[in-house]
Design a protein around this motif. Structure first.
Motif, PDB file in Angstrom:
ATOM      1  N   ILE A 148       0.842  -1.194   0.000  1.00 41.66           N
ATOM      2  CA  ILE A 148       0.000   0.000   0.000  1.00 41.66           C
ATOM      3  C   ILE A 148       0.881   1.249   0.000  1.00 41.66           C
ATOM      4  CG2 ILE A 148      -1.718   1.344   1.269  1.00 41.66           C
ATOM      5  CD1 ILE A 148      -2.773  -1.238   2.437  1.00 41.66           C
ATOM      6  N   LYS A 150       0.581   5.513   0.171  1.00 37.87           N
ATOM      7  CA  LYS A 150      -0.237   6.706   0.398  1.00 37.87           C
ATOM      8  C   LYS A 150       0.354   7.862  -0.401  1.00 37.87           C
ATOM      9  CE  LYS A 150      -2.003   9.619   4.177  1.00 37.87           C
ATOM     10  NZ  LYS A 150      -2.006   9.817   5.659  1.00 37.87           N
ATOM     11  N   TYR A 202      -4.829   6.080  -1.853  1.00 40.52           N
ATOM     12  CA  TYR A 202      -4.079   4.907  -1.412  1.00 40.52           C
ATOM     13  C   TYR A 202      -4.068   3.910  -2.561  1.00 40.52           C
ATOM     14  CZ  TYR A 202      -4.963   7.102   3.085  1.00 40.52           C
ATOM     15  OH  TYR A 202      -5.035   8.014   4.116  1.00 40.52           O
TER      16      TYR A 202
END
Length: 220
Positions: A148, A150, A202
């Motif tokens: 992931i 951001k 995200y």
């Protein structure tokens, strides 16, 4: 409530300790193990009508489970996701987040679970007519296929379809071709999401659709 996300980044799982009187709400099927003294209640996800919208137009489960500690001792709970990948936690503090189908895992605190109209552009991208929306003050857990990232968007940002996990509602989605018609086909990129606005998104490092396309010819 204390939590610890273990086995990152490939096989992440959330280990939660609920103090007396605390509770957490999770997607149906997210629980892998729990203390036998925890109380679990099942309800419609966001209410009856929002639950139906999320089920049939957003690709989400119809139900969510709320785990409550009604004892006088701390109790443990473990949650995970169905895909292989990382899990992240964000503290909302009055913020809102919209989730792609399958990304949401759980939320706790003074948060509200609802639906947001995503539009036909999202449907054409095979990401549902409605998006799961979490807002309020508290924690929200979500997962991805792969790692992931951001990223702060300020203006315009291009994302390949299937890699967007979550985004703030200040971000607008516009579908387009990666290049010209011929270039989009020959490059293999095809349709992309052209995101505009100011806020956080995200991203997941892998695409489930990409995995399906890779595996499908091998089963013929």
């Amino acid at each position: 409530m204390h939590y610890d996300i273990r086995y990152k980044p490939a096989f992440a799982a959330i280990f939660i300790t609920l103090s007396p009187g605390e509770s957490i709400t999770a997607e149906a099927g997210a629980m892998t193990s729990m203390d036998g003294r925890l109380t679990m209640k099942t309800r419609f996800s966001g209410g009856f009508l929002p639950g139906l919208l999320k089920k049939f137009f957003g690709g989400e489960s119809l139900f969510v489970n709320t785990f409550m500690n009604q004892t006088q001792q701390p109790l443990t709970l473990v949650l995970t996701q169905s895909t292989i990948g990382d899990i992240a936690c964000e503290e909302l503090r009055g913020r809102e987040l919209c989730f792609e189908p399958g990304a949401y895992i759980a939320h706790a605190g003074q948060t509200h679970l609802g639906v947001k109209w995503a539009g036909f552009k999202s449907w054409f991208a095979r990401e549902g007519l409605f998006k799961l929306q979490v807002k309020g003050t508290g924690l929200v857990f979500f997962g991805a296929y792969g790692g992931i990232t951001k990223h702060r968007v300020n203006g315009e940002f291009v994302v390949d379809t299937g890699h967007l996990v979550a985004y703030e509602p200040t971000i607008k989605m516009n579908l387009g071709l990666a290049g010209g018609l011929v270039g989009s086909i020959t490059s293999g990129e095809g349709v992309i999401n052209r995101l505009t606005g100011n806020g956080y998104i995200y991203l997941q490092s892998r695409s489930v659709d990409g995995l399906v396309k890779y595996l499908t010819p091998k089963f013929r």
